[in-house]
Scaffold this active site. Structure first.
Site, PDB file in Angstrom:
ATOM      1  N   SER A  65       0.815  -1.218   0.000  1.00  0.00           N
ATOM      2  CA  SER A  65       0.000   0.000   0.000  1.00  0.00           C
ATOM      3  C   SER A  65       0.848   1.268   0.000  1.00  0.00           C
ATOM      4  CB  SER A  65      -0.944  -0.005   1.197  1.00  0.00           C
ATOM      5  OG  SER A  65      -1.855  -1.077   1.098  1.00  0.00           O
ATOM      6  N   ASP A 157       3.031 -10.395   5.651  1.00  0.00           N
ATOM      7  CA  ASP A 157       3.656 -10.212   4.344  1.00  0.00           C
ATOM      8  C   ASP A 157       4.457 -11.447   3.945  1.00  0.00           C
ATOM      9  OD1 ASP A 157       2.685  -7.559   4.131  1.00  0.00           O
ATOM     10  OD2 ASP A 157       4.280  -6.905   5.476  1.00  0.00           O
ATOM     11  N   PRO A 259       7.308   3.649   7.551  1.00  0.00           N
ATOM     12  CA  PRO A 259       6.995   4.405   8.773  1.00  0.00           C
ATOM     13  C   PRO A 259       5.708   4.027   9.483  1.00  0.00           C
ATOM     14  CG  PRO A 259       7.528   5.868   6.927  1.00  0.00           C
ATOM     15  CD  PRO A 259       7.322   4.498   6.365  1.00  0.00           C
TER      16      PRO A 259
END
EC number: 5.4.2.12
Length: 532
Positions: A65, A157, A259
């Site tokens: 994303s 992931d 982040p």
């Protein structure tokens, strides 16, 4: 004199909605999606690439994303932090990084501990385990006396039980180089929350900062026992394995490069004004983050952010036009911070509205998430008639797809499809254009070749549909609009600028997906009826 309402371009990002013809484990194919199906049949459409070199990642690396929204908003292929840092590890220049060298010198001068915190994973979305290996080499060369590793397990992931492989790789590297020890273990559900579920973060924080007797098992043994109890990598309970708490005078390197899921734990460790939960601030504490998690954090940054100029939001603002962004909590940073090239502050004329995500343990328990509320907010913005660009993210396909629960993901897909119907009605009434696309795949591939749940992203292409409330007309071509078949995410911004009839800046190197260069919006068009 009252200004005429603006006919907007509405960019709808279906997060995690990939394209795959294989039906097995494909929640998108299994779902009933009459709106998307009718749009695909009636309007210009194509498939675009969202992974590998097409988005600035290594070849074969799945998109995500952050990368997706960064490329969409920038209108160019943006070299990703994964590549930047991997290159520094590979060519040895990480050993010369000023922020990393300085923290090692500080730790050595105080004869204190160096803590390495981050996701131990080969996923390449938030971190990469080879970056941790590079830090261990650096610490050895800098003669750091004590290196403590606070390992966060993935399972989101990567496959749900890939943690054993990653931790085994790490332990083998420790044994071979003779430096470092794993002192804590925590699932990313706790250590990498981004939705202000501070009770989760506190559990990871406590095991990292409170010393005591460690577990007498190895990290691999702890993971195997956790799997036996049905608790996979993402949800591994935070546990202390060996002494090595973060204490005053120590140094910490947080080696995640993305982040959004690193910010909260870092805030808890360093922010003097932190109030997420009760804790005693650890000070003094030398702290380095691999990338800039938040410009307000009192930390050093090893790899400073890249400056991207003339991105889509900036171009819109520079032409005096208004824009609007909305998403629910899980994807709000993506349509704002990442879409704007890593800038926190909105551009002039850019309005935003955050919709809260439901407070559930995992989103298979609430697959509709907040899609209806996001739609309501977007419709209200469109009806104002003041925004030239409206950007919307539907989080459901990705967030529910990550749970591995196919039935819940089907419900999520069907919810989004219904919401699209309502949204499109408002765009049509406003005389606007809708672009429907995605940032990466996920929900279209939920079973691996062995029939096991697949919870990670994919390298599949994603749909791109150009929807006009009235049929698109191009001079000399009538309604025969065609889209390029070799597109990628960075081509979306140039397409939007062409529709808005705004010049494309030279920094924006993507190419409009419209095959014809003389695309113009016409006031007189033939309406097309789509089954909304």
């Amino acid at each position: 004199m009252t200004k005429a309402p603006v006919a907007p371009v509405v960019l709808v990002i279906l997060d995690g909605w990939g394209y795959c013809e294989e039906k097995r484990g494909n929640a998108i194919v299994a779902a009933k999606t009459p709106i998307v199906d009718s749009l695909w049949a009636a309007y210009p459409h194509t498939l675009i690439r969202t992974s590998g070199k097409a988005v600035g990642l290594p070849e074969g690396q799945m998109g995500n994303s952050e990368v997706g929204h960064l490329n969409i908003g920038a209108g160019r292929v943006v070299p990703q932090e994964l590549v930047r840092i991997s290159d520094a590890v590979e060519d040895g220049s990480i050993a010369l990084n000023p922020a990393l060298v300085k923290i090692c010198q500080e730790v050595r001068s105080r004869n204190s501990k160096l803590h390495l915190v981050g996701l131990c994973s080969e996923g390449g979305v938030h971190s990469h385990i080879t970056h941790l290996f590079g830090l261990l080499d650096l610490a050895k060369n800098q003669q750091i006396p004590e290196v403590c590793i606070h390992a966060i397990t993935d399972g989101r992931d990567t496959a749900p039980t890939d943690g054993v492989r990653a931790i085994t790789m790490l332990q083998n590297y420790i044994d071979r180089t003779g430096i470092g020890r794993i002192v804590t273990l925590s699932g990313r559900y706790y250590a990498m929350d981004r939705d202000h579920r501070w009770d989760r973060v506190k559990r990871a924080y406590d095991v990292m900062t409170q010393d005591g007797v460690g577990d007498n098992r190895t990290a691999v043994e702890i993971l195997q026992a956790s799997y036996a109890e049905g608790v996979k990598d993402e949800f591994v309970n935070p546990i202390r394995i060996a002494p090595g708490a973060i204490e005053p005078g120590d140094g910490v390197i947080f080696f995640n490069f993305r982040p959004d899921r690193s910010r909260q734990l870092t805030q808890a460790l360093v922010s003097p004004t932190f109030n997420g939960f009760e804790r005693q601030q650890i000070t003094p504490l030398s702290f380095v983050t691999f990338t800039q998690y938040d410009s307000d954090l009192p930390v050093a940054v090893a790899f400073e952010p890249q400056n991207l100029s003339n991105i889509l939001g900036e171009v819109i603002a520079n032409h005096g036009l208004n824009q609007f962004r909305t998403a629910e909590t899980e994807k709000y940073a993506h349509v704002t911070y990442f879409f704007n090239g890593g800038l926190e502050e909105p551009f002039a004329g850019e309005d935003r509205e955050l919709v809260s995500s439901p407070m559930v343990a995992t989103y298979d328990h609430a697959p509709a998430m907040s899609a209806v509320a996001v739609t309501d907010v977007a419709i209200a913005a469109i009806q104002k008639g003041t925004y030239s660009l409206v950007v919307i993210n539907y989080a459901n396909p990705d967030m529910v797809g990550h749970t591995g629960q196919i039935d819940a993901t089907i419900t999520a897909i069907e919810t989004v499809d219904r919401c699209l119907g309502r949204l499109l009605e408002s765009v049509i009434k406003a005389g606007g254009t809708t672009i429907i696309t995605a940032d990466h795949g996920n929900a279209e591939y939920m079973l691996d070749d062995g029939g096991n749940p697949w919870t990670a992203h994919t390298t599949n292409p994603v749909p791109f549909i150009l929807v006009e409330g009235e049929k698109v007309k191009i001079p000399g071509y009538g309604t025969n609009v065609e889209l390029r078949s070799d597109g990628k995410l960075s081509d979306i911004a140039p397409t939007i600028l062409e529709i808005l009839q705004l010049p494309q800046p030279p920094e924006m190197t993507g190419r409009s997906l419209l095959k014809t260069a003389d695309y113009e919006l016409q006031r007189t068009r033939t309406p097309v009826q789509v089954g909304l």
